[in-house]
Motif scaffolding. Sequence first.
Motif, mmCIF file in Angstrom:
data_model
loop_
_atom_site.group_PDB
_atom_site.id
_atom_site.type_symbol
_atom_site.label_atom_id
_atom_site.label_comp_id
_atom_site.label_asym_id
_atom_site.label_seq_id
_atom_site.Cartn_x
_atom_site.Cartn_y
_atom_site.Cartn_z
ATOM 1 N N VAL A 89 0.840 -1.203 0.000
ATOM 2 C CA VAL A 89 0.000 0.000 0.000
ATOM 3 C C VAL A 89 0.875 1.253 0.000
ATOM 4 N N ASN A 90 1.909 1.254 0.827
ATOM 5 C CA ASN A 90 2.810 2.407 0.875
ATOM 6 C C ASN A 90 3.529 2.606 -0.448
ATOM 7 N N SER A 91 3.914 1.496 -1.087
ATOM 8 C CA SER A 91 4.557 1.583 -2.388
ATOM 9 C C SER A 91 3.607 2.175 -3.424
ATOM 10 N N PHE A 92 2.341 1.773 -3.378
ATOM 11 C CA PHE A 92 1.343 2.311 -4.299
ATOM 12 C C PHE A 92 1.168 3.803 -4.093
ATOM 13 N N ARG A 93 1.129 4.240 -2.844
ATOM 14 C CA ARG A 93 0.946 5.663 -2.571
ATOM 15 C C ARG A 93 2.183 6.468 -2.956
#
Length: 227
Positions: free
Chosen positions: A182-186
Amino acid sequence: MTELTLTRPDAALRGTATGTGPTVLLLHAGGETRAVWTPVTAFLNHCSLRTVAYDLRGHGDSSGAATKLAPIAADVAAMIHSEPPPVVAVGASLGGLAAIAALAALPTAQALAGLILIDVVPNPDPARVRAWLADRDLRTHDALVEDIFNHTPDLLATAAMLKLPIHLVRAGPTSPLTDAEVNSFRTTNPAATVTQVPTAGHLIAHEAPTELAQIITTQAATWLASC
């Protein structure tokens, strides 16, 4: 309720439209059918939103083979362009990845008011996803899953360049999606926002339809000013 048929070069896609107002296109997860959206559509229709849900190719009442991401993405683009813009697209798992792939074409992206991804990001961890599917005896679409992994660089590139609003709805701890993903996507798309439904697993539309419908309605109201 209106029954729909979208004719494609190698498939006939069956769908259902309900309600009136701006369109919310609902794209189910792999192994599901459009019926999973039934509890969600009633909530959205009450809020003056029209819902359109198709069985993806190779699922439910739709024909065609579900072995490659590209034709499913092309189907999603055709769904979007068959509706008057702007459209809000909601994609769960496979449906979300197909939506991202479809939005690589600028005219398709310009037809959307926003994109809601349900427990999926462009670069899921292959080992974790394979294990999750194996644990649940959901390996019937292995060829499609592997093809999606092969398209990860393209999906990431598309997600990075999208200018439309994106909202990610996360499931709880049983999801194959991790905090790091999720952090990578953001990081890929800093404008993306996130909501979590902690009591639900990966198939949120099936496990927590009321909570999901509320989230979709709130986002659609913001993007379409319809409620």
